[in-house]
Motif scaffolding. Structure first.
Motif, PDB file in Angstrom:
ATOM      1  N   ASP A  54       5.407  11.295   5.594  1.00 21.88           N
ATOM      2  CA  ASP A  54       4.479  12.340   5.134  1.00 21.88           C
ATOM      3  C   ASP A  54       4.238  12.253   3.630  1.00 21.88           C
ATOM      4  N   HIS A  55       5.304  12.018   2.883  1.00 22.88           N
ATOM      5  CA  HIS A  55       5.147  11.944   1.427  1.00 22.88           C
ATOM      6  C   HIS A  55       4.372  10.695   1.023  1.00 22.88           C
ATOM      7  N   LEU A  56       4.615   9.581   1.704  1.00 27.21           N
ATOM      8  CA  LEU A  56       3.859   8.358   1.412  1.00 27.21           C
ATOM      9  C   LEU A  56       2.374   8.548   1.715  1.00 27.21           C
ATOM     10  N   LYS A  57       2.068   9.288   2.782  1.00 25.45           N
ATOM     11  CA  LYS A  57       0.663   9.586   3.080  1.00 25.45           C
ATOM     12  C   LYS A  57       0.019  10.336   1.920  1.00 25.45           C
ATOM     13  N   TRP A  58       0.773  11.287   1.345  1.00 24.10           N
ATOM     14  CA  TRP A  58       0.231  12.039   0.208  1.00 24.10           C
ATOM     15  C   TRP A  58       0.000  11.110  -0.978  1.00 24.10           C
ATOM     16  N   TYR A  59       0.973  10.228  -1.269  1.00 20.07           N
ATOM     17  CA  TYR A  59       0.813   9.291  -2.386  1.00 20.07           C
ATOM     18  C   TYR A  59      -0.459   8.454  -2.220  1.00 20.07           C
ATOM     19  N   PHE A  60      -0.644   7.874  -1.031  1.00 19.09           N
ATOM     20  CA  PHE A  60      -1.742   6.924  -0.835  1.00 19.09           C
ATOM     21  C   PHE A  60      -3.074   7.602  -0.541  1.00 19.09           C
ATOM     22  N   SER A  61      -3.067   8.917  -0.469  1.00 19.72           N
ATOM     23  CA  SER A  61      -4.339   9.638  -0.342  1.00 19.72           C
ATOM     24  C   SER A  61      -4.913   9.995  -1.707  1.00 19.72           C
ATOM     25  N   HIS A  62      -4.270   9.532  -2.766  1.00 17.47           N
ATOM     26  CA  HIS A  62      -4.725   9.777  -4.139  1.00 17.47           C
ATOM     27  C   HIS A  62      -4.709   8.463  -4.913  1.00 17.47           C
ATOM     28  N   PRO A  63      -5.554   8.338  -5.944  1.00 19.00           N
ATOM     29  CA  PRO A  63      -5.446   7.161  -6.811  1.00 19.00           C
ATOM     30  C   PRO A  63      -4.127   7.176  -7.569  1.00 19.00           C
ATOM     31  N   ALA A  64      -3.788   6.037  -8.142  1.00 16.34           N
ATOM     32  CA  ALA A  64      -2.534   5.878  -8.895  1.00 16.34           C
ATOM     33  C   ALA A  64      -1.315   6.013  -7.988  1.00 16.34           C
ATOM     34  N   SER A  65      -1.435   5.552  -6.747  1.00 20.88           N
ATOM     35  CA  SER A  65      -0.352   5.733  -5.779  1.00 20.88           C
ATOM     36  C   SER A  65       0.925   5.003  -6.196  1.00 20.88           C
ATOM     37  N   LEU A  66       0.809   3.760  -6.632  1.00 24.97           N
ATOM     38  CA  LEU A  66       2.007   3.004  -7.006  1.00 24.97           C
ATOM     39  C   LEU A  66       2.656   3.579  -8.257  1.00 24.97           C
ATOM     40  N   ALA A  67       1.833   3.992  -9.207  1.00 20.75           N
ATOM     41  CA  ALA A  67       2.374   4.608 -10.426  1.00 20.75           C
ATOM     42  C   ALA A  67       3.067   5.919 -10.103  1.00 20.75           C
ATOM     43  N   ALA A  68       2.502   6.698  -9.169  1.00 18.38           N
ATOM     44  CA  ALA A  68       3.109   7.980  -8.794  1.00 18.38           C
ATOM     45  C   ALA A  68       4.452   7.775  -8.111  1.00 18.38           C
TER      46      ALA A  68
END
Length: 422
Positions: A54-68
């Motif tokens: 679930d948290h990874l889905k949130w990361y990759f639903s926004h830009p800057a996912s790897l940085a976040a």
């Protein structure tokens, strides 16, 4: 003989410039340790490094996912005061060193001091509660990508501007623009490169629309909007400082020009970044969170500034020790304003975070749960280690062990809270 004199002069200038950098980083380290340790540490309480689906889905639903993801992983160590300051200074040092190397490659004769300008603006921004560590990490990555890739070949640089900038935006967010500036540092006289630069930025903003975020959000990602962050213009100072450092690094070859500029920005950044009131509030809230109640009581009792959180925790400490009535008479307080905190629509989320301390002490399980859930849901991403711990504690007190295990299981996968949760 003449060549030897030139070499000797260059060596002396390098020593002077290096001394300026050392002094500035020492000043930054002292400032963060003395005036902003709890503001840095609070970043850990309002975030969570968790690689669940679930948290990874949130990361990759926004830009800057790897940085976040990387930024949240680093942020978990901000639980430790020394680690928070050390990691922050190291990230700022990465920004400085990368920019200095970039300017040196571009032909700057004095790259060391001008490269310090973004360090000062970024340090000031990091003292804001919701300015994420991932934003500084994004800047460092973008600059080092420029060091490694930019200026090697004209066609490669144009490809980096057209294709690399949008792709990097997905990984590190708005500092893809900083990478574009790094490439243009070598191609600013080339008209075709300027066309590629504009095309890359348009594609970058177009990708922001694909993420279904606002135009402003796409310009500042991974920094959240609507929280305790600087104004948009102040956040743009980070990019502006990079541009100024590039111009000064290329055209100002006198140390007597660059050093006063850095000194003036240093004084401004330090002055703007001092906020004793919020630092005291977070001192109290953080030590209460960690169970250092003697420290909380000492800090609250010493306060004479009228800080409402100092009064709140002073009363809470007295309540914990059976001295509440006596303490109220000593301070001559209005109890309705010093025993309870507002958690209404316009109240600070810090009040939501800390009010659950008193509610749990009073045994008001229902409101303590509501407070913790509210604090959880209003955070970017909906993950807060402090609120997860509070929800686990409230659930244990209420006897809802299945619910408590749900929160404890998530905390068990974190580095800092894993042992406590297990």
């Amino acid at each position: 003989m003449f060549a030897f004199k030139i070499y000797d002069m260059q060596k002396k200038n390098l020593i002077y410039e290096g001394a300026v950098a050392v002094i500035l980083f020492a000043a930054v380290s002292y400032f963060l340790a003395e005036f902003a340790p709890y503001r840095l540490g609070f970043k850990e309480q309002i975030s969570m490094s968790l690689l669940s689906v679930d948290h990874l889905k949130w990361y990759f639903s926004h830009p800057a996912s790897l940085a976040a993801i990387a930024g949240d992983w680093l942020t978990q160590f901000y639980w430790f005061k020394g680690a928070a300051i050390t990691i922050t200074v190291l990230l700022l040092a990465m920004v400085w060193l990368g920019l200095a190397m970039l300017l040196k490659r571009a032909g700057s004769k004095r790259p060391v001091v001008p490269a310090l300008l973004p360090v000062l603006t970024e340090m000031s921004l990091l003292t804001w509660l919701n300015y994420p560590v991932s934003a500084t990490l994004s800047m460092a990555v973008a600059i080092w990508m420029g060091v490694l890739l930019a200026g090697r070949n004209r066609m490669v640089d144009m490809a980096l501007l057209c294709v690399g900038v949008p792709l990097l935006y997905v990984a590190v967010g708005a500092h893809a623009f900083t990478f574009a500036l790094a490439v243009m540092l070598f191609r600013f006289r080339d008209g075709a490169s300027w066309m590629a630069f504009v095309a890359g930025l348009i594609l970058m903003l177009g990708i922001g629309r694909v993420y279904n975020i606002s135009f402003i959000q796409s310009l500042i990602s991974p920094i959240p909007t609507g929280f305790v962050t600087p104004a948009i213009l102040w956040m743009s100072s980070s990019i502006l400082a990079v541009i100024v450092s590039m111009v000064v690094g290329l055209y100002a070859d006198r140390i007597w020009i660059t050093v006063p500029l850095v000194a003036a920005l240093s004084g401004l950044s330090f002055w703007i970044s001092v906020d004793k009131n919020i630092e005291l509030s977070l001192d109290l809230a953080t030590n209460a969170y960690k169970g250092n109640w003697d420290r909380v009581y000492a800090s609250a009792a010493r306060d004479h500034t009228g800080n409402m959180y100092a009064t709140y925790y002073y009363n809470l400490c007295n309540a914990r020790n059976g001295r509440l009535a006596d303490g109220l008479f000593r301070r001559k307080q209005a109890t309705s304003e010093s025993l309870f905190l507002s958690v209404g629509q316009n109240s600070s989320y810090l009040s939501v975070f800390v009010y659950s301390d008193a509610l749990l002490e009073m045994g008001d399980i229902s409101q303590a749960t509501d407070c913790a859930l509210l604090g959880q849901t209003i955070m970017p991403g909906g993950y807060s280690t402090r609120m997860f711990r509070r929800l686990a504690e409230v659930s244990m007190v209420a006897g809802n062990y299945d619910v408590a295990c749900k929160y404890l299981d998530m905390l068990a996968h974190t580095y800092v809270h894993g042992k406590w949760a297990r």
